[in-house]
Write a protein that holds these residues in place. Structure first.
Motif, PDB file in Angstrom:
ATOM      1  N   ALA A  16       0.902  -1.070  -0.190  1.00 13.55           N
ATOM      2  CA  ALA A  16      -0.095   0.050   0.082  1.00 13.55           C
ATOM      3  C   ALA A  16       0.811   1.266  -0.109  1.00 13.55           C
ATOM      4  O   ALA A  16       1.970   1.292   0.494  1.00 13.55           O
ATOM      5  N   LEU A  17       0.410   2.349  -0.543  1.00 18.05           N
ATOM      6  CA  LEU A  17       1.161   3.729  -0.484  1.00 18.05           C
ATOM      7  C   LEU A  17       0.664   4.439   0.743  1.00 18.05           C
ATOM      8  O   LEU A  17      -0.371   4.661   0.942  1.00 18.05           O
ATOM      9  N   CYS A  18       1.552   4.678   1.536  1.00 22.23           N
ATOM     10  CA  CYS A  18       1.482   5.376   2.699  1.00 22.23           C
ATOM     11  C   CYS A  18       2.243   6.812   2.491  1.00 22.23           C
ATOM     12  O   CYS A  18       2.904   7.133   2.285  1.00 22.23           O
ATOM     13  N   TRP A  19       1.190   7.733   3.310  1.00 22.16           N
ATOM     14  CA  TRP A  19       1.910   9.145   3.879  1.00 22.16           C
ATOM     15  C   TRP A  19       2.862   8.951   4.794  1.00 22.16           C
ATOM     16  O   TRP A  19       2.348   8.200   6.031  1.00 22.16           O
ATOM     17  N   GLU A  74       4.661   0.681   1.202  1.00 25.46           N
ATOM     18  CA  GLU A  74       4.973  -0.309   2.456  1.00 25.46           C
ATOM     19  C   GLU A  74       4.087  -1.642   2.497  1.00 25.46           C
ATOM     20  O   GLU A  74       2.913  -1.773   1.887  1.00 25.46           O
ATOM     21  N   GLU A  75       4.674  -2.590   3.172  1.00 24.20           N
ATOM     22  CA  GLU A  75       3.843  -3.699   3.517  1.00 24.20           C
ATOM     23  C   GLU A  75       2.888  -3.640   4.894  1.00 24.20           C
ATOM     24  O   GLU A  75       3.238  -3.116   5.672  1.00 24.20           O
ATOM     25  N   VAL A  76       1.431  -3.783   4.439  1.00 26.96           N
ATOM     26  CA  VAL A  76       0.658  -3.415   5.644  1.00 26.96           C
ATOM     27  C   VAL A  76      -0.347  -4.627   5.736  1.00 26.96           C
ATOM     28  O   VAL A  76      -0.468  -5.399   4.834  1.00 26.96           O
ATOM     29  N   PRO A  89      -6.086  -1.406   7.570  1.00 28.52           N
ATOM     30  CA  PRO A  89      -4.713  -1.368   7.093  1.00 28.52           C
ATOM     31  C   PRO A  89      -3.962  -0.227   7.512  1.00 28.52           C
ATOM     32  O   PRO A  89      -4.413   0.845   7.242  1.00 28.52           O
ATOM     33  N   GLU A  90      -2.638  -0.157   7.863  1.00 29.20           N
ATOM     34  CA  GLU A  90      -1.734   0.998   8.314  1.00 29.20           C
ATOM     35  C   GLU A  90      -0.518   0.675   8.060  1.00 29.20           C
ATOM     36  O   GLU A  90       0.067  -0.448   8.404  1.00 29.20           O
ATOM     37  N   GLY A  91       0.238   1.593   7.668  1.00 33.68           N
ATOM     38  CA  GLY A  91       1.859   1.264   7.588  1.00 33.68           C
ATOM     39  C   GLY A  91       2.623   1.457   8.654  1.00 33.68           C
ATOM     40  O   GLY A  91       1.827   1.700   9.802  1.00 33.68           O
ATOM     41  N   HIS A  92       3.826   1.974   8.710  1.00 33.69           N
ATOM     42  CA  HIS A  92       4.649   2.055   9.952  1.00 33.69           C
ATOM     43  C   HIS A  92       4.078   3.186  10.723  1.00 33.69           C
ATOM     44  O   HIS A  92       4.140   4.371  10.145  1.00 33.69           O
ATOM     45  N   ARG A  93       3.798   3.128  11.846  1.00 30.87           N
ATOM     46  CA  ARG A  93       3.600   4.464  12.634  1.00 30.87           C
ATOM     47  C   ARG A  93       4.871   4.902  13.483  1.00 30.87           C
ATOM     48  O   ARG A  93       5.398   3.807  14.133  1.00 30.87           O
ATOM     49  N   THR A  94       5.033   6.168  13.707  1.00 33.96           N
ATOM     50  CA  THR A  94       5.914   6.485  14.433  1.00 33.96           C
ATOM     51  C   THR A  94       5.858   6.294  16.013  1.00 33.96           C
ATOM     52  O   THR A  94       4.423   5.868  16.261  1.00 33.96           O
TER      53      THR A  94
END
Lengths: 389, 134
Positions: A3-6, A15-17, B110-115
């Motif tokens: 997926a494309l993350c901000w 990123e891999e989500v 779904p979510e990417g890397h969180r700080t």
């Protein structure tokens, strides 16, 4: 899944989500086959929309295939090719039932920020900040769609993906801009902005009876594309004084309808533009509005200004005097896409509406960061980069 | 050094102005309304007697609740007295449930890397936005 993350201002990354799952009984899961960049994403990238968090999946204009349905989904079926409206409606509240879908009371579960800013909250939007509900976006392999029966629309056979994907947002938004302006046969319509939405507004204006449509931008390739695909006349605001030119072209009256398809990061020329940029950069205004002011100034007495460009909060130096003394009607709104999408898909199937020329840059999802860079800087004549996972 | 001092002063002055502004605002700003109200697209009869939804009953255990028909046939107004954040969240959820049959969830997407900061901030800001500041 990918997926494309901000990840920060002017930073996005693939990123891999985790895969999405059914969270509510009326959800469907869609396998994304095409997901478009949209001008409104640039406000997220540029950091003008608060409540974005690193790790948010962005993207809201998309097409795909239903792969899973929640237990209370009645109409959608696994395997259907669907286009999903970028703005989420519940279909049951009073506003949805009155076909004002972007004013849905129930699809934004976290309305507090917008209630404080604007008095009331807008509907939820895919991939468009936590203020708009915090929904994961569509630049991904899969996306969860709430209230699947009312937000996902089967695409007729024969309508290519390249056109159908824009039935999610650009086409209905443009159509709505012309529709709510109440265009009448013989009207002269001016459209600010020749991106996807502006071009579709120009096309819709003709289909709704406008006699002349004048489209305004500064990129020669976009002006040429608008002229070729919609039949509109064009003005390059870096070459001519738009207000003078519009008066000249309309016998001194001004356009009957002015459609603004630019939004809070509008460009322009001269001192007013420099002033807006500085005030927005230091956050003394949230939105800069030169094209909006120009549309109001240009509009004929008693005419209608239809605002499609995204604004978030406050525009400084808003020409209320012109609105009042010229008796203008101001119409606006995020798109009520569900009102228009079935009709627009039918028109696409009949060949009356075609948006496929907007798709200038098909790309793999892996290349999305580069795609956004090209889209933002209008490199290589990019009007829309569309990602396929 | 001089520059540092003047910077410090400027910061102090700004702080003072904000504090003064805050005091003034406190002095003149009227208090928040006592009732938190939403309009639900349903008949008032659906909310009373044996039809009364459980969630409404639970709200009524802790708060005074006023149910009135909305003007123009626009459904029913539910107003809750002295609603705190939790009660406001419950009222919004009740409206969603009555109109759509479910309460929309956004947790677990779904979510990417969180700080580290983001991981801590998201639940807090989400709760603030769900309840609304009053």
């Amino acid at each position: 899944m990918k997926a494309l993350c901000w990840t920060g201002v002017n930073e996005v990354a693939v990123e891999e989500v985790p895969d999405p799952r059914i969270l509510n009984r009326q959800d469907v899961i869609v396998r994304v086959t095409a997901s478009s960049t949209c001008g409104s994403d640039l406000h997220l990238l540029d950091g003008y929309v608060p409540t974005m968090m690193a790790g948010d999946v962005i993207g809201h204009e998309f097409l795909g295939e239903v792969v899973e349905t929640g237990p209370d989904v009645r109409d959608r079926r696994v395997g259907e090719r669907v286009v999903v409206c970028s703005i989420i409606g519940c279909g049951r509240c009073r506003n949805c039932r009155a076909e004002m879908w972007s004013l849905c009371d129930n699809s934004n579960p976290d309305p507090g920020f917008l209630e404080t800013l604007n008095g009331h909250a807008t509907a939820g939007i895919f991939g468009y900040s936590h203020a708009m509900g915090g929904f994961a976006g569509s630049h991904a392999e899969y996306v969860r769609v709430p209230y699947g029966d009312v937000n996902a629309f089967p695409v007729p056979e024969g309508v290519p993906d390249a056109s159908a994907v824009f039935a999610s947002d650009a086409v209905p938004t443009g159509w709505m801009g012309a529709d709510i302006a109440g265009i009448r046969p013989g009207d002269v319509v001016a459209v600010w902005g020749c991106g996807g939405v502006g071009q579709m507004a120009a096309r819709a204006a003709f289909l709704l009876g406008a006699e002349r449509v004048i489209a305004i931008d500064r990129f020669p390739e976009r002006l040429e594309m608008t002229s070729r695909h919609t039949g509109a006349e064009t003005l390059d605001y870096e070459k001519v004084d738009v207000l003078d030119a519009l008066k000249e072209m309309t016998g001194g009256r001004g356009p009957d309808v002015c459609i603004e398809a630019v939004g809070m990061e509008g460009h322009g020329t001269g001192a007013q533009y420099a002033y807006d940029r500085v005030k927005q950069a230091v956050r003394l205004q949230t939105d800069r509005g030169l094209p909006l002011r120009q549309a109001i100034h240009a509009c004929r007495k008693g005419g209608t200004v239809s605002v499609l460009g995204v604004y978030l909060g406050f525009v400084d130096k808003f020409p209320m005097g012109a609105v009042m003394n010229k008796g203008l009607t101001l119409r606006s709104g995020q798109q009520h896409g569900q009102r228009y999408i079935p009709m627009l898909l039918e028109r696409m199937a009949r060949g009356e509406v075609d948006a496929s020329h907007l798709l200038t840059h098909p790309m793999a999802l892996d290349d999305a960061p580069r795609g956004y860079e090209m889209f933002k800087n209008k490199e290589d004549g990019c009007v829309r980069a569309v990602f396929t996972p | 050094m001089v520059a540092k001092k003047s910077l410090g002063l400027a910061a102090l002055a700004a702080g003072g102005a904000i504090a003064a502004g805050y005091r003034r605002r406190k002095a003149v700003r009227p208090g928040p309304a006592e009732w938190f109200a939403v309009t639900v697209d349903c008949d008032p009869g659906e909310l009373s007697g044996e039809n009364r939804p459980d969630a409404l009953g639970r709200l009524a255990e802790h708060h005074e609740v006023r149910i009135t028909p909305a003007p123009g046939g626009r459904g029913t107004e539910i107003a809750v007295h002295a609603a705190d954040g939790k009660a406001r969240e419950q009222v919004r959820a009740l409206k969603q449930f009555l109109e759509t049959g479910e309460v929309l969830r956004v947790e677990g997407q779904p979510e990417g890397h969180r700080t580290v900061l983001g991981r801590a901030a998201i639940p807090v800001s989400r709760q603030l936005m769900r309840r609304g500041v009053r």
